[in-house]
Design a protein around this motif. Structure first.
Motif, PDB file in Angstrom:
ATOM      1  N   HIS A 114       0.726  -1.199  -0.028  1.00  0.00           N
ATOM      2  CA  HIS A 114       0.064  -0.016  -0.025  1.00  0.00           C
ATOM      3  C   HIS A 114       0.836   1.320  -0.008  1.00  0.00           C
ATOM      4  O   HIS A 114       0.475   2.439  -0.424  1.00  0.00           O
ATOM      5  N   GLU A 115       1.986   1.184   0.721  1.00  0.00           N
ATOM      6  CA  GLU A 115       2.834   2.158   0.793  1.00  0.00           C
ATOM      7  C   GLU A 115       3.598   2.498  -0.626  1.00  0.00           C
ATOM      8  O   GLU A 115       3.774   3.659  -1.273  1.00  0.00           O
ATOM      9  N   ILE A 116       4.171   1.471  -1.217  1.00  0.00           N
ATOM     10  CA  ILE A 116       4.404   1.465  -2.766  1.00  0.00           C
ATOM     11  C   ILE A 116       3.428   2.119  -3.646  1.00  0.00           C
ATOM     12  O   ILE A 116       4.091   3.048  -4.424  1.00  0.00           O
ATOM     13  N   VAL A 117       2.279   1.741  -3.489  1.00  0.00           N
ATOM     14  CA  VAL A 117       1.033   2.219  -4.518  1.00  0.00           C
ATOM     15  C   VAL A 117       1.047   3.778  -4.109  1.00  0.00           C
ATOM     16  O   VAL A 117       1.137   4.703  -5.045  1.00  0.00           O
ATOM     17  N   LYS A 118       1.201   4.273  -2.975  1.00  0.00           N
ATOM     18  CA  LYS A 118       1.053   5.788  -2.657  1.00  0.00           C
ATOM     19  C   LYS A 118       2.248   6.664  -3.225  1.00  0.00           C
ATOM     20  O   LYS A 118       2.095   7.530  -3.739  1.00  0.00           O
ATOM     21  N   ARG A 119       3.439   5.938  -3.165  1.00  0.00           N
ATOM     22  CA  ARG A 119       4.582   6.473  -3.513  1.00  0.00           C
ATOM     23  C   ARG A 119       4.839   6.498  -5.184  1.00  0.00           C
ATOM     24  O   ARG A 119       5.235   7.666  -5.694  1.00  0.00           O
ATOM     25  N   LEU A 120       4.182   5.607  -5.862  1.00  0.00           N
ATOM     26  CA  LEU A 120       4.374   5.697  -7.196  1.00  0.00           C
ATOM     27  C   LEU A 120       3.137   6.461  -7.786  1.00  0.00           C
ATOM     28  O   LEU A 120       3.213   6.949  -8.988  1.00  0.00           O
ATOM     29  N   ALA A 121       2.006   6.488  -7.113  1.00  0.00           N
ATOM     30  CA  ALA A 121       0.948   7.519  -7.717  1.00  0.00           C
ATOM     31  C   ALA A 121       1.374   8.652  -7.919  1.00  0.00           C
ATOM     32  O   ALA A 121       0.909   9.595  -8.838  1.00  0.00           O
ATOM     33  N   VAL A 122       2.402   9.465  -7.224  1.00  0.00           N
ATOM     34  CA  VAL A 122       2.798  10.715  -7.523  1.00  0.00           C
ATOM     35  C   VAL A 122       3.553  10.641  -9.029  1.00  0.00           C
ATOM     36  O   VAL A 122       4.063  11.748  -9.434  1.00  0.00           O
ATOM     37  N   HIS A 123       3.955   9.508  -9.398  1.00  0.00           N
ATOM     38  CA  HIS A 123       4.789   9.383 -10.792  1.00  0.00           C
ATOM     39  C   HIS A 123       3.635   9.007 -11.743  1.00  0.00           C
ATOM     40  O   HIS A 123       4.203   8.627 -12.814  1.00  0.00           O
TER      41      HIS A 123
END
Length: 115
Positions: A13-22
């Motif tokens: 879930h944290e990976i998804v959040k961080r990649l969403a900004v990209h």
């Protein structure tokens, strides 16, 4: 810039959040008629359908049981690979492009591949 070494040990879930900004999106929005770039995380899929007491596997789990899954990280994926014989039917799923539908993936987010 995406720092891969900082993503590797984070929960899905944290990976998804961080990649969403990209520009990465949830898998529910991924097109199934064209290859995609996706972050895959083997541990994100529990292998068993919830509430079945381990009797039913997820689609990813069913494919991964009989094949080698992709490693965690970025991969180019394609949709397909349904399997059927007399006793078993496994629907289409995400696989590493170029694997001949022999390497199932557990993607958690995706981005379009642009030229």
């Amino acid at each position: 810039m995406i720092q891969l070494d900082k993503l590797a040990n984070l929960p899905p879930h944290e990976i998804v959040k961080r990649l969403a900004v990209h520009g990465f999106q949830s898998m529910e929005t991924a097109p199934k008629d064209t290859p995609i770039l996706a972050w895959c995380c083997h541990e994100s899929d529990g292998y068993e359908e919830p509430g079945t007491g381990g009797v039913l596997l997820t689609t990813y789990g069913a494919h991964a049981e009989r094949l080698d899954n992709v490693e965690d990280g970025f991969h180019i994926l394609v949709w397909g690979g349904a399997y059927r014989d007399d006793d078993l039917s496994i629907p289409d799923w995400w696989f590493r492009s170029g694997s001949g539908f022999e390497e199932p993936a557990a993607p958690i987010c995706w981005k379009a591949i642009t030229g």
